[in-house]
Motif scaffolding. Structure first.
Motif, PDB file in Angstrom:
ATOM      1  N   THR A   8     -82.881  10.717  -3.881  1.00  0.00           N
ATOM      2  CA  THR A   8     -83.892  12.134  -4.425  1.00  0.00           C
ATOM      3  C   THR A   8     -85.520  10.920  -3.983  1.00  0.00           C
ATOM      4  O   THR A   8     -86.363  11.598  -5.367  1.00  0.00           O
ATOM      5  CB  THR A   8     -83.667  12.036  -5.912  1.00  0.00           C
ATOM      6  OG1 THR A   8     -83.479  10.899  -6.340  1.00  0.00           O
ATOM      7  CG2 THR A   8     -82.736  13.390  -6.284  1.00  0.00           C
ATOM      8  N   GLU A  63     -83.461   6.096  -4.299  1.00  0.00           N
ATOM      9  CA  GLU A  63     -82.603   6.724  -5.460  1.00  0.00           C
ATOM     10  C   GLU A  63     -81.626   7.397  -4.804  1.00  0.00           C
ATOM     11  O   GLU A  63     -81.867   8.529  -3.736  1.00  0.00           O
ATOM     12  CB  GLU A  63     -83.661   7.300  -5.952  1.00  0.00           C
ATOM     13  CG  GLU A  63     -82.553   7.596  -7.241  1.00  0.00           C
ATOM     14  CD  GLU A  63     -83.759   8.405  -8.748  1.00  0.00           C
ATOM     15  OE1 GLU A  63     -83.630   8.324  -9.331  1.00  0.00           O
ATOM     16  OE2 GLU A  63     -84.702   8.638  -8.306  1.00  0.00           O
ATOM     17  N   PHE A  64     -79.916   7.504  -5.372  1.00  0.00           N
ATOM     18  CA  PHE A  64     -79.142   8.852  -5.542  1.00  0.00           C
ATOM     19  C   PHE A  64     -78.918   8.740  -6.655  1.00  0.00           C
ATOM     20  O   PHE A  64     -78.519   7.934  -7.761  1.00  0.00           O
ATOM     21  CB  PHE A  64     -77.996   7.559  -4.091  1.00  0.00           C
ATOM     22  CG  PHE A  64     -78.525   6.853  -3.102  1.00  0.00           C
ATOM     23  CD1 PHE A  64     -78.888   7.581  -2.119  1.00  0.00           C
ATOM     24  CD2 PHE A  64     -78.143   5.416  -2.952  1.00  0.00           C
ATOM     25  CE1 PHE A  64     -78.629   7.270  -1.255  1.00  0.00           C
ATOM     26  CE2 PHE A  64     -78.142   5.000  -1.847  1.00  0.00           C
ATOM     27  CZ  PHE A  64     -78.374   5.586  -1.037  1.00  0.00           C
ATOM     28  N   PRO A  65     -78.881  10.236  -6.614  1.00  0.00           N
ATOM     29  CA  PRO A  65     -78.646  10.974  -8.010  1.00  0.00           C
ATOM     30  C   PRO A  65     -77.292  11.070  -8.174  1.00  0.00           C
ATOM     31  O   PRO A  65     -75.868  10.934  -7.201  1.00  0.00           O
ATOM     32  CB  PRO A  65     -79.161  12.296  -7.700  1.00  0.00           C
ATOM     33  CG  PRO A  65     -78.820  12.440  -5.947  1.00  0.00           C
ATOM     34  CD  PRO A  65     -79.653  11.326  -5.903  1.00  0.00           C
ATOM     35  N   ARG A  66     -76.793  11.286  -9.386  1.00  0.00           N
ATOM     36  CA  ARG A  66     -75.407  10.734  -9.830  1.00  0.00           C
ATOM     37  C   ARG A  66     -74.924  12.120  -9.093  1.00  0.00           C
ATOM     38  O   ARG A  66     -73.781  12.042  -8.672  1.00  0.00           O
ATOM     39  CB  ARG A  66     -75.519  10.832 -11.476  1.00  0.00           C
ATOM     40  CG  ARG A  66     -76.244  10.018 -12.242  1.00  0.00           C
ATOM     41  CD  ARG A  66     -75.659   9.883 -13.463  1.00  0.00           C
ATOM     42  NE  ARG A  66     -76.274  12.112 -14.272  1.00  0.00           N
ATOM     43  CZ  ARG A  66     -77.471  11.565 -14.760  1.00  0.00           C
ATOM     44  NH1 ARG A  66     -78.566  10.432 -14.299  1.00  0.00           N
ATOM     45  NH2 ARG A  66     -77.799  13.153 -14.857  1.00  0.00           N
ATOM     46  N   ASN A  67     -75.626  12.992  -9.062  1.00  0.00           N
ATOM     47  CA  ASN A  67     -74.315  14.142  -8.817  1.00  0.00           C
ATOM     48  C   ASN A  67     -75.646  14.942  -8.411  1.00  0.00           C
ATOM     49  O   ASN A  67     -77.026  15.316  -8.330  1.00  0.00           O
ATOM     50  CB  ASN A  67     -73.019  14.870  -9.796  1.00  0.00           C
ATOM     51  CG  ASN A  67     -73.919  15.192 -10.738  1.00  0.00           C
ATOM     52  OD1 ASN A  67     -75.363  15.453 -11.054  1.00  0.00           O
ATOM     53  ND2 ASN A  67     -73.843  14.501 -11.429  1.00  0.00           N
ATOM     54  N   ASP A  76     -76.474  18.521  -9.817  1.00  0.00           N
ATOM     55  CA  ASP A  76     -77.245  18.401 -10.678  1.00  0.00           C
ATOM     56  C   ASP A  76     -77.827  17.836 -11.520  1.00  0.00           C
ATOM     57  O   ASP A  76     -78.406  18.326 -11.993  1.00  0.00           O
ATOM     58  CB  ASP A  76     -75.787  18.944 -11.950  1.00  0.00           C
ATOM     59  CG  ASP A  76     -75.753  19.710 -11.256  1.00  0.00           C
ATOM     60  OD1 ASP A  76     -75.439  20.817 -10.656  1.00  0.00           O
ATOM     61  OD2 ASP A  76     -73.751  19.970 -12.243  1.00  0.00           O
ATOM     62  N   ALA A  77     -78.500  16.613 -11.119  1.00  0.00           N
ATOM     63  CA  ALA A  77     -79.111  15.131 -11.091  1.00  0.00           C
ATOM     64  C   ALA A  77     -80.767  14.693  -9.949  1.00  0.00           C
ATOM     65  O   ALA A  77     -81.139  14.483  -9.287  1.00  0.00           O
ATOM     66  CB  ALA A  77     -78.800  14.419 -11.469  1.00  0.00           C
ATOM     67  N   LYS A  96     -83.022   4.100 -10.854  1.00  0.00           N
ATOM     68  CA  LYS A  96     -82.060   3.342 -10.418  1.00  0.00           C
ATOM     69  C   LYS A  96     -81.923   2.678  -8.891  1.00  0.00           C
ATOM     70  O   LYS A  96     -81.560   3.343  -8.250  1.00  0.00           O
ATOM     71  CB  LYS A  96     -80.574   3.432 -10.284  1.00  0.00           C
ATOM     72  CG  LYS A  96     -79.494   2.588 -10.992  1.00  0.00           C
ATOM     73  CD  LYS A  96     -78.886   2.809 -11.317  1.00  0.00           C
ATOM     74  CE  LYS A  96     -77.119   2.040 -11.029  1.00  0.00           C
ATOM     75  NZ  LYS A  96     -75.718   2.229 -11.426  1.00  0.00           N
ATOM     76  N   ARG A 142     -81.897  -3.695 -17.514  1.00  0.00           N
ATOM     77  CA  ARG A 142     -81.665  -1.678 -16.586  1.00  0.00           C
ATOM     78  C   ARG A 142     -82.678  -1.462 -16.126  1.00  0.00           C
ATOM     79  O   ARG A 142     -83.792  -1.653 -15.842  1.00  0.00           O
ATOM     80  CB  ARG A 142     -81.657  -0.801 -17.872  1.00  0.00           C
ATOM     81  CG  ARG A 142     -81.893   0.785 -17.446  1.00  0.00           C
ATOM     82  CD  ARG A 142     -81.747   1.508 -18.925  1.00  0.00           C
ATOM     83  NE  ARG A 142     -83.075   1.184 -19.800  1.00  0.00           N
ATOM     84  CZ  ARG A 142     -83.999   1.416 -18.998  1.00  0.00           C
ATOM     85  NH1 ARG A 142     -83.898   3.028 -18.764  1.00  0.00           N
ATOM     86  NH2 ARG A 142     -85.258   2.098 -19.789  1.00  0.00           N
TER      87      ARG A 142
END
Length: 289
Positions: free
Chosen positions: A184, A199-203, A205-206, A217, A236
């Protein structure tokens, strides 16, 4: 959601004298904390004060130059515009506007802009409009373009958010990075163009809408091998970007303000700086060396 793109004495003494020790490489100049932040306006923080580069409102297709003096954006009507020296100029018209991920990018010397020209074409135009746009090559990676400090490579992710491509502007050919299924954001490239901060999304849907993130992240992706590595900084992490000399600046979230942690090429911490509190919730576009 996924976005579809249409788009360097004596001879005897000299012979017997020991060789001179090689000069040590000069240490890089410490990072000052100067940076450019996004939002409703692109603003530069430097020397303890703020100045406005451009007021773009809610437009998401924006970019700040590496020298921190210029701004560029694509309007909803598809015009590539530049703000410099107090003047706004339209460089190109007829682009795909209103698509958040299609951000232009400045060249390392802050004199040119690269942008998605349609049909997977990456174009370049001088910021002073001195010559006509020219094609750099074809690549499916047209979203959140990043330009390496050596000037050779451009990288971006696809409008379907499932791949990252690196374009070699010398050959005009692009190669797909290994091991990417969802992505993303592409923030910046290492000076040699080998690695990218992404950035790599969690899944699935994100995925979001492709807007430039105020925080993300960070992961360092080797565009050739596909190897991934998170910056080794505690806290963080909400961003990271490369400097032209290869140092990596990592952004760490804080309660009152965020912190910038500067790492050398081996990942060793060199420096830590507090961001101004006003920048806490703003996107970091450029760190000025």
């Amino acid at each position: 959601m996924k976005t579809r793109i249409t788009a360097g004495v004596a001879l005897g003494l000299a012979l017997t004298a020991p060789a001179a020790a090689p000069a040590e490489a000069a240490a890089p100049r410490p990072v000052s904390g100067a940076a450019v932040y996004g939002g409703a306006q692109l603003a530069r923080y430097q020397g303890g004060g703020w100045s406005t580069l451009a007021r773009t409102g809610a437009l998401p297709q924006v970019a700040a130059s590496p020298d921190g003096k210029k701004a560029a954006w694509v309007t909803d009507g598809g015009r590539l515009q530049v703000r410099q020296n107090g003047k706004t100029t339209t460089l190109v018209s007829g682009l795909q506007g209103g698509t958040p991920c299609l951000t232009p990018v400045w060249s390392p010397d802050s004199t040119r802009l690269a942008y998605a020209g349609g049909a997977d074409t990456i174009m370049s135009v001088p910021a002073d409009a001195g010559t006509a746009p020219r094609e750099l090559g074809r690549s499916k990676g047209v979203c959140h373009l990043a330009w390496s400090a050596n000037g050779r490579y451009l990288a971006g992710y696809t409008g379907t958010a499932d791949a990252v491509y690196r374009l070699d502007v010398r050959t005009g050919k692009a190669a797909r990075a290994k091991g990417v299924k969802l992505v993303t954001h592409v923030q910046s490239l290492s000076p040699d163009g080998r690695r990218a901060v992404v950035e790599f999304p969690r899944n699935a849907d994100a995925l979001g809408d492709g807007s430039w993130p105020a925080a993300f992240k960070p992961v360092v992706l080797d565009l050739v091998s596909g190897r991934r590595q998170a910056p080794k900084v505690k806290g963080r992490l909400i961003g990271a970007t490369y400097l032209p000399d290869g140092r990596l600046v990592v952004r760490v979230a804080g309660a009152a303000h965020n912190t910038l942690v500067v790492l050398d090429a081996a990942g060793k911490e060199l420096q830590r700086l507090a961001e101004p509190a006003r920048a806490k919730d703003r996107a970091l576009l450029q760190v000025l060396p």
